[in-house]
Write an enzyme that holds these catalytic residues in place. Structure first.
Site, short mmCIF file in Angstrom:
data_model
loop_
_atom_site.label_atom_id
_atom_site.label_comp_id
_atom_site.label_asym_id
_atom_site.label_seq_id
_atom_site.Cartn_x
_atom_site.Cartn_y
_atom_site.Cartn_z
N LYS A 49 0.84 -1.20 0.00
CA LYS A 49 0.00 0.00 0.00
C LYS A 49 0.88 1.25 0.00
O LYS A 49 2.09 1.19 0.24
CB LYS A 49 -0.92 -0.01 1.22
CG LYS A 49 -0.19 0.00 2.55
CD LYS A 49 -1.15 -0.11 3.73
CE LYS A 49 -0.39 -0.11 5.04
NZ LYS A 49 -1.28 -0.17 6.21
N ARG A 148 -10.35 0.21 15.48
CA ARG A 148 -10.05 0.94 14.25
C ARG A 148 -10.88 0.39 13.11
O ARG A 148 -11.79 1.04 12.62
CB ARG A 148 -8.54 0.86 13.95
CG ARG A 148 -8.11 1.73 12.78
CD ARG A 148 -6.62 1.65 12.50
NE ARG A 148 -6.19 0.34 12.05
CZ ARG A 148 -5.00 0.09 11.49
NH1 ARG A 148 -4.14 1.08 11.34
NH2 ARG A 148 -4.68 -1.13 11.09
N TYR A 270 14.61 30.22 9.47
CA TYR A 270 13.41 30.93 9.87
C TYR A 270 13.32 31.03 11.39
O TYR A 270 13.59 30.08 12.12
CB TYR A 270 12.17 30.20 9.36
CG TYR A 270 11.91 30.43 7.89
CD1 TYR A 270 11.56 31.69 7.41
CD2 TYR A 270 11.99 29.38 6.98
CE1 TYR A 270 11.31 31.90 6.06
CE2 TYR A 270 11.74 29.57 5.63
CZ TYR A 270 11.40 30.84 5.18
OH TYR A 270 11.16 31.04 3.85
N MET A 318 11.14 24.53 3.47
CA MET A 318 10.39 23.69 2.54
C MET A 318 11.31 22.93 1.59
O MET A 318 11.11 21.74 1.33
CB MET A 318 9.40 24.53 1.74
CG MET A 318 8.58 23.69 0.76
SD MET A 318 7.45 24.66 -0.25
CE MET A 318 6.22 25.12 0.98
#
Length: 381
Positions: A49, A148, A270, A318
């Site tokens: 998956k 779940r 930052y 980023m």
């Protein structure tokens, strides 16, 4: 076995990409064979998956089939539709989420086996079986304590009292999922095993499956008829109680974009959260949180150059992050050189620990902006 490499990154060729992700397909095959050997009384499936945990289903799935996998698990119907193109018709593909109401027919017609997690999903598949006038293969999932997926104890009792609800459904597997398999000493593991056996005794007889990657290492009692390794195939440690028996699968090298000299008091990144306490040489590298490196992971994160640890400085951006290269003699590292972000000694579990997460999240978060190299892709893998 001769080694070969095939690069698969048409949109990110090596000379333009900021980083190179290498996937060792032979290591994935070796991990599958190790897990298969540990479970001689059970079928060993392969969970692919999330695009084979981010590593590329088109490349990984055929290698797993060649290594012996005949049962594959995905999460969504469309993952199963894609997987069908990459493995032989003889393989069985199971969809863990089952199918949404309007996708049940697509799932069945593609030869995918749905997992039925609720009475509603059972009813939907039964209606289709009646419409097609043939029995339909399915897996039944039971909730044994994780809350779940799967049928509750009350649902199981209802099925036992109303067996006609399963008319038209060929039940080929009953499964559940362990919540605490990565902590072998946790009593919840044995509790879930007992619950699965108790619930299954009320239902039509079918093979059982409980263990995924970590569950395999809990012992033979947990193997039942079929095991479903996922993360372990890709080198993630099954638990922290001993050495990782699995081969590392991925390495990642990022290019240096710029090197600069800092003076005492200079700040980085930052928020200017890191300040130099003296002269420092730093390198900005071409990987950031858009490429799968958590913004909050800089405090304990690092890169590596020729065995030398390079601490991360400031916040991850980023598209980039900054590392301290002061320990590397001048002239030995230059712009456009590469540093290791993942290697055989510092793998996904180590990075996960630095970021306060798990190896599963690290692998599946690796972005699509890398040049990807698939190593050891020869036929006799």
């Amino acid at each position: 076995m001769a080694s070969s490499c095939v690069s698969v990154s048409p949109d990110w060729p090596a000379h333009r990409a900021g980083a190179i992700l290498t996937v060792d397909l032979a290591a994935i095959a070796a991990n599958y064979r190790l897990l298969d050997a540990r479970t001689p009384g059970a079928f060993c499936a392969a969970v692919v998956k999330a695009d084979a945990y981010g590593l590329g289903g088109a490349q990984v799935a055929p290698v797993l089939e060649q290594a012996g996998a005949r049962h594959f698990f995905v999460a969504h119907v469309d993952e199963g539709l894609a997987l069908r193109q990459w493995v032989s018709p003889a393989t069985q593909i199971t969809v863990l989420h089952g199918a949404r109401p309007e996708a049940v027919e697509d799932c069945v017609r593609a030869g995918l086996r749905p997992v039925l997690n609720s009475l509603e999903q059972i009813s939907q598949l039964q209606s289709l079986a009646k419409q097609l006038d043939r029995p339909l293969d399915a897996v039944l999932q039971l909730d044994t304590g994780m809350s779940r997926f799967g049928l509750s104890g009350a649902d199981v009792q209802r099925l036992a009292q109303e067996p006609e609800r399963l008319t038209g459904i060929s039940l080929s597997l009953i499964m559940s999922h362990l919540a605490c398999a990565d902590t072998p000493e946790n009593p919840a593991n044995a509790d879930q095993l007992r619950t699965l056996q108790t619930y299954a005794a009320l239902l039509p007889k079918a093979p059982l499956s409980l263990a995924a990657s970590s569950g395999i290492f809990l012992g033979e009692a947990f193997h039942q008829s079929l095991v479903r390794p996922g993360a372990a195939l890709y080198g993630i440690a099954p638990n922290t109680s001993g050495p990782n028996p699995l081969a590392p699968v991925v390495t990642l090298q990022a290019h240096i974009l710029q090197i600069r000299q800092l003076s005492k008091g200079d700040r980085v990144g930052y928020g200017l959260t890191w300040q130099a306490d003296g002269p420092r040489r730093v390198a900005t590298i071409a990987t950031g949180y858009a490429d799968g490196f958590a913004r909050q992971g800089a405090a304990k994160g690092c890169a590596w150059f020729r065995g030398q640890r390079l601490p991360l400085l400031g916040r991850v951006s980023m598209d980039s992050m900054t590392v301290d290269i002061s320990a590397i003699p001048e002239g030995q590292i230059t712009a456009d050189d590469t540093v290791d972000l993942l290697n055989d000694a510092y793998g996904v579990d180590a990075l996960a620990a630095a970021e306060g997460t798990i190896g599963y999240e690290v692998l599946t978060s690796l972005g699509r902006r890398y040049h990807r190299v698939y190593k050891n892709t020869e036929q006799n893998i």
